[in-house]
Enzyme design. Structure first.
Site, mmCIF file in Angstrom:
data_model
loop_
_atom_site.group_PDB
_atom_site.id
_atom_site.type_symbol
_atom_site.label_atom_id
_atom_site.label_comp_id
_atom_site.label_asym_id
_atom_site.label_seq_id
_atom_site.Cartn_x
_atom_site.Cartn_y
_atom_site.Cartn_z
ATOM 1 C CG ASP A 127 -0.758 -5.527 0.250
ATOM 2 O OD1 ASP A 127 -0.364 -4.426 0.624
ATOM 3 O OD2 ASP A 127 -1.886 -5.705 -0.251
ATOM 4 C CG ASN A 128 -5.694 -8.784 0.584
ATOM 5 O OD1 ASN A 128 -5.379 -7.612 0.406
ATOM 6 N ND2 ASN A 128 -6.847 -9.135 1.128
ATOM 7 N N GLY B 227 0.828 -1.212 0.000
ATOM 8 C CA GLY B 227 0.000 0.000 0.000
ATOM 9 C C GLY B 227 0.858 1.256 0.000
ATOM 10 C CG ASP C 211 -7.170 -11.773 4.148
ATOM 11 O OD1 ASP C 211 -6.949 -11.158 5.209
ATOM 12 O OD2 ASP C 211 -8.241 -11.694 3.516
ATOM 13 C CE LYS D 155 -7.012 1.713 10.527
ATOM 14 N NZ LYS D 155 -5.782 0.937 10.263
ATOM 15 C CG ASN E 255 -3.711 -14.050 12.113
ATOM 16 O OD1 ASN E 255 -3.307 -14.938 12.858
ATOM 17 N ND2 ASN E 255 -3.660 -14.129 10.797
ATOM 18 N N GLY F 230 -3.564 -2.405 -2.171
ATOM 19 C CA GLY F 230 -2.144 -2.209 -2.468
ATOM 20 C C GLY F 230 -1.870 -2.562 -3.920
ATOM 21 N NE ARG G 248 -7.885 9.248 1.451
ATOM 22 C CZ ARG G 248 -7.322 8.828 2.590
ATOM 23 N NH1 ARG G 248 -6.474 7.818 2.561
ATOM 24 N NH2 ARG G 248 -7.612 9.395 3.739
ATOM 25 C CE1 TYR H 270 -9.164 3.093 7.882
ATOM 26 C CE2 TYR H 270 -9.522 5.288 8.770
ATOM 27 C CZ TYR H 270 -8.668 4.328 8.263
ATOM 28 O OH TYR H 270 -7.326 4.591 8.140
HETATM 29 N N1 UDP Z 1 -12.358 15.891 -0.672
HETATM 30 C C1 UDP Z 1 -12.784 16.779 -1.636
HETATM 31 N N2 UDP Z 1 -12.743 16.405 -2.942
HETATM 32 C C2 UDP Z 1 -12.270 15.182 -3.349
HETATM 33 C C3 UDP Z 1 -11.810 14.296 -2.360
HETATM 34 C C4 UDP Z 1 -11.871 14.675 -1.029
HETATM 35 O O1 UDP Z 1 -13.206 17.905 -1.316
HETATM 36 O O2 UDP Z 1 -12.256 14.927 -4.560
HETATM 37 C C5 UDP Z 1 -12.418 16.308 0.742
HETATM 38 C C6 UDP Z 1 -13.075 15.288 1.684
HETATM 39 O O3 UDP Z 1 -14.468 15.455 1.710
HETATM 40 C C7 UDP Z 1 -12.401 15.650 2.999
HETATM 41 C C8 UDP Z 1 -11.019 16.097 2.591
HETATM 42 O O4 UDP Z 1 -11.093 16.449 1.208
HETATM 43 O O5 UDP Z 1 -13.081 16.724 3.624
HETATM 44 C C9 UDP Z 1 -9.942 15.038 2.762
HETATM 45 O O6 UDP Z 1 -10.366 13.874 2.104
HETATM 46 P P1 UDP Z 1 -9.428 12.587 1.967
HETATM 47 O O7 UDP Z 1 -10.214 11.526 1.281
HETATM 48 O O8 UDP Z 1 -8.131 12.955 1.374
HETATM 49 O O9 UDP Z 1 -9.110 12.154 3.470
HETATM 50 P P2 UDP Z 1 -9.976 12.046 4.807
HETATM 51 O O10 UDP Z 1 -9.363 13.081 5.689
HETATM 52 O O11 UDP Z 1 -11.421 12.353 4.544
HETATM 53 O O12 UDP Z 1 -9.765 10.663 5.282
#
Ligand code: UDP
Length: 339
Positions: A54-55, A33, A79, A171, A121, A59, A210, A167
């Site tokens: 990694d499966n 990943g 896994d 965690k 595990n 990743g 992201r 998630y």
């Molecule tokens: N976000 C956004 N546009 C995108 C992707 C993400 O505005 O195309 C926003 C999302 O809603 C969050 C922030 O950017 O408020 C960070 O998102 P990310 O998925 O990077 O990480 P998160 O902190 O949410 O796990």
């Protein structure tokens, strides 16, 4: 290895002591990943013997294929929930998990399983051989926090049945399980609460994407830069080598046995400012477009990293502009290779 990544990996050599890792048997779960593959690269450079588990659910083989010929590196395509090898590892970094909000919400049961059965595990493996194990936890355990900068002592404001719960409750369960093993079996363990990390290899496509990787890809292809909500929500982004060095310093630090430590960068920015900065750094003609804010999206994320600074003597060195510039360079090169 990619030249941009190689230069950064060398930084690990400067900031970390080879003697702490040389010939150590290390298992990295989620090693193909984003963070996992950077950890494998840095550990191999420090002459550790690295098994990467990694499966390939999220990743990518492309992240580690340059390591496959290295005698100090082994890829185990398995896994983490069912992995049964009985090898004595000195160090275990437990990073296997989906991490992208859109993607983990598409796979909620798997996400909960990897952060419960998978963690169990790995803890059993560590207990059996008296390994030191580090858990990749997250700023998400704080939920929609109300204390800023957020210290490790903040207990969180979470919704157990919200869309992100698969998630962060996973965690949080893992954190509880790691703590139980430490109390009950005196297991050497550390919990890192990682705040948004970014850099080369961060996936950009589809549900994996992201904010940083999507905005860069959109800006480089002159597509609309998609900001969710009004863009006034904040995040604090930490460049990947800073994150990895912090994690490895924490792993081998003896004063933090059984403790939880925030790993992140104090530089807070709104998502709209991030989009504008990326547009400016890429000299893109893309427009910024606004889209509905995903449910339960935290309004603010800003870590208190005082504990890491004080106990580990670690703090990030790469500011956002420098980190984004490196990341953009990498995405540009990747784009050129595809074209
Ligand atoms: N976000 C956004 N546009 C995108 C992707 C993400 O505005 O195309 C926003 C999302 O809603 C969050 C922030 O950017 O408020 C960070 O998102 P990310 O998925 O990077 O990480 P998160 O902190 O949410 O796990």
């Amino acid at each position: 290895m990619d030249q941009i990544i190689l230069e950064d990996v060398k930084r690990g050599k400067v900031d970390l002591k080879r003697k702490d890792f040389e010939d150590k048997k290390v298992l990295v779960t989620g090693g193909a990943g984003f963070l996992g593959s950077w950890l494998c690269d840095i550990l191999v450079t420090l002459d550790a013997e690295v098994d990467c588990l990694d499966n390939l659910s999220t990743g990518k083989l492309a992240n580690i294929d340059h390591l496959l010929e290295n005698s100090k590196f082994k890829f185990l395509n398995e896994d983490v929930c069912t992995f049964k090898h009985d090898k004595k590892y000195d160090l275990i970094l437990h990073f296997a998990s989906r991490a992208s909000p859109e993607e983990y919400q598409q796979h909620p049961i798997e996400t909960l399983k990897v952060n419960s059965l998978g963690s169990h595990n790995m803890l059993e493996l560590a207990r059996k051989h008296d390994s030191t194990i580090l858990f990749a936890s997250t700023s998400e355990v704080y939920g929609d926090a109300e204390v800023f900068p957020t210290p490790e002592s903040y207990l969180g404001r979470v919704n157990p049945i919200g869309p992100r719960s698969c998630y962060y409750e996973g965690k949080r369960f893992s954190e509880a399980l790691f703590t139980a093993y430490h109390r009950k079996h005196e297991l050497n363990m550390k919990i890192a609460r990682i705040f948004n990390s970014y850099g080369p290899r961060l996936r950009a496509e589809g549900g994996y994407g992201r904010a940083v990787s999507r905005f860069i890809t959109q800006a480089l292809t002159n597509q609309p830069v998609t900001v969710y909500g009004d863009g006034l929500q904040t995040r604090s982004f930490c460049y990947v080598t800073d994150t990895c060095i912090g994690l490895l310093v924490l792993l081998i630090n003896e004063e933090t046995n059984g403790e939880v430590v925030n790993v992140g960068n104090k530089e807070e920015i709104t998502i709209l400012e991030l989009a504008q900065k990326i547009k400016q750094l890429t000299e893109s003609i893309s427009h910024i477009t606004f889209h509905p804010l995903p449910e339960d999206d935290p309004r603010r994320r800003w870590p208190d990293v005082g504990k890491a600074e004080k106990i580990l003597g670690w703090k990030p060195k790469i500011n956002l502009e420098e980190g984004l510039t490196k990341t953009i360079k990498w995405f540009k090169r990747k784009k050129a290779q595809i074209e």
